[in-house]
Design an enzyme around this catalytic site. Structure first.
Site, mmCIF file in Angstrom:
data_model
loop_
_atom_site.group_PDB
_atom_site.id
_atom_site.type_symbol
_atom_site.label_atom_id
_atom_site.label_comp_id
_atom_site.label_asym_id
_atom_site.label_seq_id
_atom_site.Cartn_x
_atom_site.Cartn_y
_atom_site.Cartn_z
ATOM 1 N N TYR A 184 1.013 -1.251 -0.144
ATOM 2 C CA TYR A 184 0.007 0.085 -0.030
ATOM 3 C C TYR A 184 0.794 1.363 -0.056
ATOM 4 O O TYR A 184 0.804 2.148 -0.853
ATOM 5 C CB TYR A 184 -1.016 -0.063 1.123
ATOM 6 C CG TYR A 184 -1.779 1.272 1.356
ATOM 7 C CD1 TYR A 184 -2.778 1.507 0.569
ATOM 8 C CD2 TYR A 184 -1.541 2.041 2.489
ATOM 9 C CE1 TYR A 184 -3.562 2.658 0.647
ATOM 10 C CE2 TYR A 184 -2.200 3.210 2.614
ATOM 11 C CZ TYR A 184 -3.354 3.526 1.605
ATOM 12 O OH TYR A 184 -4.278 4.771 1.727
ATOM 13 N N LYS A 188 0.892 4.239 -2.786
ATOM 14 C CA LYS A 188 0.736 5.940 -2.275
ATOM 15 C C LYS A 188 1.923 6.643 -2.460
ATOM 16 O O LYS A 188 1.960 8.002 -2.814
ATOM 17 C CB LYS A 188 0.421 5.732 -0.759
ATOM 18 C CG LYS A 188 -1.109 4.983 -0.643
ATOM 19 C CD LYS A 188 -2.196 5.998 -1.304
ATOM 20 C CE LYS A 188 -2.945 5.404 -2.321
ATOM 21 N NZ LYS A 188 -4.072 6.127 -2.934
#
Length: 301
Positions: A184, A188
């Site tokens: 993740y 990002k």
């Protein structure tokens, strides 16, 4: 957490503007559409996978602005073919686009691949959006004050060592320790770097990355109990309401151009936080490498 921002009065008149919001059928995307709809835009497009959810959002918007044009376009960011078809649907009807809000995303997912064989969080959060942006660049450049707002997260800081593991992006990247969160964070970080690289390469378009804050949205619904505990135990003091969670992206999409820095990273609301970036997130060579890798992967689309 009170914010000195009120979308009712701080979003300006958006007369004549066409807006495209990914993930606009629920959560922050839907809330952004609802807030923006009250300020006289010409047309709002909501993309997503669920037509029933889209219809509910459109109905809610029309309760306050019954004459506003709001259109759903089906788009699965985990499929580049789906993204291409969605972009072509839009470009067949419009020659300009004023605001592109890259809002959709997934978080903390188990090891998996997209339809095209990329690590699922990176493929969805970055690569799918990158293709949409690529298709829309000519329309944005034809607009008077174009904006690209890309949602990142403070979670970018969870990225693996080196930032982006390019040689493993076509794998599940099944990392043993905190794997879902490392993947993740990598996606990002890519969102943040890509916004800055867009600003460098297309200075006529205002491109920024924004952290919305910590909000209880559907992003956590599919997580395991262990991962939900990780999320809530580390963020419970700073959780804000969904309505407030949309503030930073609606601010970035509509604030006067003189008040926003192209390529900036913003935390709620409208706070330029480039100084919080670590060495990896500030690495312009990494941003350029991400750009080149992305261009190569999207050649066939």
């Amino acid at each position: 957490m009170p914010f000195d921002y009120n979308p009712e009065k701080d979003i300006p008149n958006l007369s004549g503007k066409t807006i495209f919001i990914t993930g606009g059928t629920a959560g922050l995307g839907a809330e952004s559409a609802i807030q923006i709809a009250k300020h006289n835009p010409s047309h709002i497009y909501l993309s997503g996978r669920n037509v029933t959810s889209a219809e509910k959002v459109i109905k809610q918007i029309h309760q306050t602005t019954p004459n506003l044009a709001v259109t759903f376009i089906k788009c699965d960011l985990a499929s580049l073919t789906s993204v291409k078809e969605a972009a072509e649907h839009f470009t067949s009807q419009h020659r300009t686009l004023d605001i592109l809000m890259c809002n959709a995303g997934i978080m903390g997912k188990s090891p998996d691949l997209t339809a095209d064989g990329y690590e699922v969080q990176f493929g969805t959060n970055h690569l799918g959006h990158a293709l949409l942006i690529k298709k829309f660049l000519p329309l944005l450049e034809a607009s008077r004050d174009p904006r690209i707002v890309i949602l990142t997260s403070q979670g970018w800081g969870l990225h693996p060592r080196g930032g982006i593991i390019f040689d493993k992006l076509k794998s599940t990247q099944d990392i043993a320790f905190l794997g879902p969160w490392r993947r993740y964070g990598q996606s990002k970080l890519a969102n943040l770097l890509y916004a800055r690289e867009l600003a460098k390469r297309f200075p006529g378009i205002t491109s920024v990355s924004v952290h919305p804050g910590v909000i209880q949205t559907g992003l956590v619904d599919g997580l395991s109990l262990k991962d939900k505990i990780i999320v809530y135990s580390s963020t419970w003091r700073s959780i804000i309401q969904l309505r407030e969670g949309a503030f930073n992206q609606t601010w970035a999409a509509t604030v006067d151009k003189a008040e926003i820095r192209n390529g900036g990273y913003y935390e709620p609301v409208g706070k330029l936080e480039n100084g919080k970036l670590n060495e990896t997130a500030r690495d312009d060579n990494l941003a350029e490498r991400l750009w080149d890798w992305t261009e190569e992967e999207l050649k066939g689309f």
